[in-house]
Design a protein around this motif. Structure first.
Motif: not given
Length: 395
Positions: A15-43
């Motif tokens: 459960i914790i891996t799912t909740e906080f695992g997103i922290v390590g890939i936020l820049p990647t998600i930001s680039r992949e979906f063409d959203v700002s880093i703060d928008t990606a932070g909403w995940l």
């Protein structure tokens, strides 16, 4: 230790891996979906908000359902949501996939902690919480490294789904059938809401978690942009961060057992000091390796400090109800911190997210000097604190 307790710890790991695992890939998600880093932070923020809202209510809505069935249902939802995340074609679908498991997230903790305490007392609870610590040490760095290894952002979610699937199998095989508990009257629990000390501690908890996650949510982006680390190096830093956090939890447990207020203030001062140093030495590789290790050691203590500080201030019979409020405060704080850090990152740069944390930690430190007349005797408080502190030492 019963096998069922370890199965619950494995569930906590997933459960914790799912909740906080997103922290390590936020820049990647930001680039992949063409959203700002703060928008990606909403995940992370949306997940935390959902947990905060559902926490006080979700258990009461499921009192007549078998507890093993609920645990397995929660883990199956985490398996499914990670798969949906991996196959998301746009950011909106990814966001929905993140919110889905968050609704049931607090339900797992309520049931798991209750089972662990019934079977093995404080030692059982500390073993389940070990799953949380190990997720920080291993789960989050592994999901981050998977993206770098396979050069594919979906790899993180596939790995999280696999971990949740293993946890589901463990719960299915080793957790006995547990009939639902009868609904308990909430009159005594509600009475604790009149305590000003409780509300002070909840506000302090919210501010503390906001401070922690205003910077931690964007740690990967910070190391990437300011320290100029590559993906493999960042994965190692996250592993170091989590590993030192386990040591920090143990040391803080000892400190809290001696003096809760002094240990709480020490935590706040140390975290401020580390982040000020990180701001000025963020561009230097070796100093940041050292600072990340101390940052992790101090940061991870925040959950423990807030939990013990709040628990020792309320009557023992109200702890379960207060814990649901504490879970909400944790997650509101996480969401607020991620939002504020993202806002500052967009307008001023990721370097300045550290000052958001420093400001909030300073406010929390000042709040620690606010006092109220005690509503429980010193003897009652000591009795309540003893089992909590023991659990801290075992962790």
């Amino acid at each position: 230790m019963k096998t069922s307790i370890y199965a619950l710890a494995l569930g906590a790991f997933g459960i914790i891996t799912t909740e906080f695992g997103i922290v390590g890939i936020l820049p990647t998600i930001s680039r992949e979906f063409d959203v700002s880093i703060d928008t990606a932070g909403w995940l992370l923020s949306a997940f935390a908000i959902t947990v905060a809202v559902s926490s006080p209510f979700i258990t009461s809505f499921t009192t007549k359902i078998n507890r093993k069935l609920l645990l397995c249902m929660v883990m199956s939802i985490f398996v499914l949501s990670n798969l949906i995340s991996a196959f998301s074609t746009n950011f909106t679908v990814l966001m929905i996939a993140r919110i889905l498991p968050a609704i049931l997230h607090p339900l797992f903790w309520n049931i798991a902690i209750a089972i662990a305490f019934k079977e093995r007392g404080a030692k059982g609870v500390s073993t389940v919480m070990l799953g949380l610590s190990l997720a920080t040490v291993l789960g989050i760095p592994l999901t981050t490294y998977a993206v770098d290894l396979f050069q594919n952002w979906q790899a993180s979610f596939f790995l999280s789904s696999a971990i949740s699937l293993i946890a589901f199998i463990g719960l299915l095989l080793f957790i006995p059938t547990i009939p639902p508990n009868p609904e308990i009257s909430g009159k005594n629990k509600m009475a604790v809401l009149k305590s000003p000390i409780l509300w002070l501690n909840l506000v302090s908890t919210l501010a503390t978690l906001a401070a922690m996650f205003a910077s931690y949510t964007y740690l990967t982006a910070y190391l990437e942009e300011i320290t100029k680390m590559d993906g493999a190096q960042i994965s190692m830093m996250l592993l170091l961060f989590g590993g030192m956090g386990t040591l920090g939890n143990w040391l803080m447990g000892l400190a809290l057992n001696r003096n809760v207020l002094l240990a709480s203030r020490m935590f706040l001062v140390l975290l401020v000091a580390v982040q000020i140093l990180a701001y000025y030495f963020g561009g230097y590789y070796i100093p940041m390796v050292i600072l990340v290790s101390f940052w992790g050691m101090v940061h991870t203590c925040g959950f423990l400090v807030c939990n013990v500080r709040t628990s020792q201030s309320v009557p023992h019979h109200s702890l379960e109800f207060v814990n649901s409020l504490l879970t909400s405060s944790f997650n509101i704080g996480i969401s607020l911190g991620a939002f504020l850090g993202g806002l500052v990152s967009v307008y001023y740069g990721v370097h300045y997210t550290l000052w958001v944390s420093i400001l909030l930690l300073t406010v929390t430190f000042l709040l620690s000097f606010v006092t109220f007349p005690k509503n429980i005797t010193e003897n009652e408080e000591a009795k309540q604190l003893k089992p909590v502190a023991s659990a801290c030492e075992h962790s």
